[in-house]
Design an enzyme around this catalytic site. Structure first.
Site, short mmCIF file in Angstrom:
data_model
loop_
_atom_site.label_atom_id
_atom_site.label_comp_id
_atom_site.label_asym_id
_atom_site.label_seq_id
_atom_site.Cartn_x
_atom_site.Cartn_y
_atom_site.Cartn_z
N SER A 452 19.91 84.51 63.29
CA SER A 452 19.82 83.89 61.97
C SER A 452 18.49 83.14 61.80
O SER A 452 17.42 83.76 61.85
CB SER A 452 21.02 82.98 61.75
OG SER A 452 21.12 82.58 60.39
N ASP A 648 27.22 91.30 56.49
CA ASP A 648 26.44 90.07 56.42
C ASP A 648 25.67 90.01 55.10
O ASP A 648 25.06 90.99 54.69
CB ASP A 648 25.47 90.01 57.60
CG ASP A 648 24.64 88.74 57.64
OD1 ASP A 648 24.96 87.80 56.89
OD2 ASP A 648 23.67 88.71 58.42
N HIS A 678 28.36 87.17 59.47
CA HIS A 678 27.14 86.49 59.91
C HIS A 678 27.51 85.47 60.99
O HIS A 678 28.53 84.80 60.91
CB HIS A 678 26.52 85.77 58.71
CG HIS A 678 25.22 85.11 59.00
ND1 HIS A 678 24.02 85.77 58.99
CD2 HIS A 678 24.92 83.82 59.31
CE1 HIS A 678 23.05 84.94 59.28
NE2 HIS A 678 23.56 83.74 59.48
#
Length: 720
Positions: A452, A648, A678
């Site tokens: 991320s 995601d 995610h």
């Protein structure tokens, strides 16, 4: 993998390969939807005279007709996307983009409706059939299908307005503002109640329910004048009503995600930093011989120039916002290696707790230096968590790869907005290369790894290495990276309207915090202790609840629905499920949004809020949004391996960045895993699917370490 979906016992299973739905399967799915809805209506017509609940029966027939109407409208939309969505993939061997994802999510919702409807058709005349309970559940999925229909219309706009192969809207206004207005006004609570997590792997749904219940319980008591055991008791006892009343849970979650401030999210996400939670995760993680936190002093470094090792380049310590300061890192090594027990390294260590291993505590033979080194940057939206939140899978990786791992605890926004985190990560990278012998490695092969926000930092640190002329890493492994920190709309970002882990309002809060919008940077006196922020008793209570709830939550929700709750939620659902909701239950549609058919309107929410759309020029800085970086900053990047998730909201970030690198003839691979949200690396202990995805990341790291050496004239010089 063939998966079966069973909402309740004795239902008729619908088996479908979610990962490999062909372009023709959707026709069969929607044909089955129309058939089963007709079967339910026919069965209910035959059972009216024997029904003791005529109102519920009429409601159920009405909702089945609404589902049929939505199905008729959605099928041609799905057909349209399936004919073109392959043009937006990276290549034929890597199917994955936001349009595919929307089709997948809609089909998943329809499949749940089909199996539930088949159960109703087969059992509605039975003496033990719970009419009210089944009506409420089918109404929830009808609401979800209605809202997904709206997302398909919005995706059509993106498809029509964008150039061929482009996933992100390039319009500076227009769609971006309309997308935000739709997020503000559209009803989203249905996706956080009975339908929570329907699109994800079934093994993760109990965990997602636990997270949402914990979040709304904590959010209800957030900022109340309670401390210690008082707050803990409030959070614990209020959680019960959200377990047995999914509709109430959905409404409260919608309120929280749109209205609570960044400090709430930082505090809640940092619950994983608590001592008890960390202790529980360590039980399931690999045992390592070295797990120590270090403080790297703020001293200037001199490194050889990559193009000519006879020359050197100066690397300054991080200075943004409050001047030079040290950088905190964590060293993890499955095996004690040379250098890791040195007095020089021990002088940099700082005690974190009695359960951590300090190199000096070992009295055994050390292993030789490893030729490889992993440098890790954690996720958390640039605003939360540390290496401690991620050490569970990092310890396993150190064992599987047999290499030391250095994880960087960079300063967090909004107290430390861009570029502080990037400066600290780059400085830690340079320090690690220069002092690799202290870390148990010769650093012949170095791989940057991050998830991320950490994936973003892997890329931008490498870009900074290129611009400084120092050695670049040998490869990057980025899991679901954020490569575009702007408010641009894309088909995958439409998922922020239904995603329990990454809602749009939270995503925008993180972007604004990192970009420094409306924030004043403050030098942290010391690292935030989550136990202080929440109260030790609160953390313990929440952690205990989270651990235990996942075992019984799914069963409890299915088996218990109080009549008062059902009645209330049924009434609310009935009033909002029609094609044209009454004015008392909706807000006026923004005038800018005129892209729905005349006979359709998505359900509207009563929970409205003004969202601050990220608009600072910093968002378009290439070191913030590497997808916007010019070719000269990306040219020369090491091989980039991206592991993304099909479900995601940031999937299109990965696809477009991989396309950009490939168009520049830069080495890049993209792997798209199925059915996971995610942040799946933080969920490795909860399902086989998340563990498999984490193993994929390990394989990509191993590829970096095992890739063939370049010819001497093309090789980046190593550092001594």
């Amino acid at each position: 993998m063939l998966q079966e979906y069973a909402v309740i016992p004795h239902s008729v299973f619908v088996s479908v390969d979610k990962g490999r739905l062909s372009d023709m399967d959707h026709k069969e799915v929607f044909a089955a939807l129309q058939t089963v809805c007709s079967e339910v209506i026919l069965a209910l017509n035959g059972s009216v005279s024997n029904s003791s609940n005529v109102d519920a029966t009429d409601r159920l027939k009405g909702v089945m007709k609404q589902i049929q109407e939505h199905g008729h409208a959605v099928e041609p939309l799905i057909t349209g996307f399936t004919t073109v969505y392959h043009h937006y993939d990276l290549d034929a061997q890597t199917p994955g983009n936001g349009y595919r994802t929307l089709v997948k999510v809609v089909q998943s919702c329809v499949i749940h409706i089909i199996q539930k409807a088949r159960y109703i058709a087969s059992n509605c005349t039975g003496a033990f059939f719970r009419m009210d309970h089944n009506v409420v559940e089918i109404e929830a999925y009808c609401s979800a299908l209605c809202q997904l229909r709206a997302l398909l219309y919005l995706a059509q706009i993106i498809l029509n307005d964008n150039t061929h192969g482009q996933l992100y809207s390039q319009d500076e206004g227009g769609l971006r503002e309309r997308f935000v207005q739709e997020y503000i006004s559209m009803h989203k609570a249905c996706f956080y109640g009975r339908c929570l997590g329907f699109q994800f792997s079934p093994s993760l749904r109990p965990f997602l329910q636990t997270v949402v219940i914990s979040m709304v319980s904590f959010g209800e008591n957030y900022k109340k004048q309670q401390t210690g055991i008082g707050m803990a008791a409030l959070s614990f006892f209020t959680s019960g009503k959200y377990v047995v009343d999914p509709e109430l849970r959905g409404k409260e979650f919608e309120r929280i995600t749109q209205n609570l401030d960044m400090q709430f999210w930082k505090t809640f996400w940092n619950v994983t930093e608590s001592g008890l939670f960390s202790s529980l995760t360590r039980i399931a993680s690999s045992v390592v011989q070295v797990n120590v936190t270090l403080t790297v002093p703020a001293e200037g470094l001199s490194l050889p120039l990559a193009s000519d090792p006879n020359l050197s380049v100066a690397v300054n310590p991080p200075v943004a916002h409050w001047g030079p300061g040290p950088v905190n890192v964590r060293l993890i090594s499955h095996t004690l290696r040379q250098g890791q027990d040195s007095a020089e390294l021990l002088a940099l260590s700082r005690p974190e707790g009695p359960q951590l291993s300090l190199p000096g505590s070992f009295n055994r033979q050390t292993a030789p230096l490893s030729p490889c080194l992993v440098i890790h940057f954690h996720g958390g939206g640039f605003v939360a968590q540390t290496s401690k939140s991620h050490e569970n899978y990092l310890k396993s990786w150190s064992k599987d790869l047999n290499v030391p791992i250095l994880s960087v605890d960079y300063s967090l926004a909004p107290e430390a907005p861009f570029p502080r985190a990037l400066e600290e990560c780059f400085y830690a990278y340079c320090w690690a290369i220069k002092n690799c012998h202290l870390l148990g490695s010769t650093a012949e092969r170095v791989c940057l790894v991050g998830d991320s926000a950490g994936g973003n930092l892997c890329i931008t640190v490498s870009m900074r290495a290129i611009s400084h002329g120092v050695r670049i890493p040998d490869g990057i492994v980025a899991a679901y990276p954020a490569t575009l920190l702007t408010s641009d709309a894309s088909p995958s970002r439409l998922l922020t309207l239904i995603d329990p882990l990454l809602p749009l309002s939270v995503l925008y809060k993180c972007i604004n915090a990192y970009a420094g919008a409306g924030c004043q940077s403050v030098q942290p006196a010391q690292q935030l202790d989550t136990l202080v922020a929440l109260g030790q008793d609160t953390v313990k209570m929440l952690s205990n609840f989270a651990q235990g709830a996942s075992n019984w939550l799914q069963t409890l929700i299915e088996q218990k629905a109080p009549s008062s709750s059902s009645s209330s939620s049924s009434s609310s659902t009935t009033s909002s499920n029609g094609p044209s909701p009454s004015k008392s239950n909706s807000v006026e549609k923004p005038k800018e949004v005129q892209d729905y058919p005349e006979n359709f309107e998505p359900l509207r929410s009563r929970c409205l809020v003004d969202i601050q759309i990220p608009c600072t020029p910093i968002m378009r800085n290439p070191f913030v949004s590497p997808l916007l970086a010019p070719d000269n900053l990306l040219k020369g990047l090491p091989p980039v391996h991206i592991v993304a998730s099909a479900l995601d909201a940031l999937l299109d970030d990965s696809v477009m960045f991989a396309k950009k690198l490939r168009n520049m003839n830069q080495p890049v691979t993209l792997t798209v895993v199925e059915d996971l949200p995610h942040g799946f690396l933080s969920l490795v202990q909860f399902s086989k699917e998340t563990q498999d995805a984490a193993d994929m990341c390990v394989r990509k790291i191993r590829e970096v370490f095992q890739q063939e050496e370049l010819p001497a004239d093309q090789r980046q010089p190593g550092l001594v």
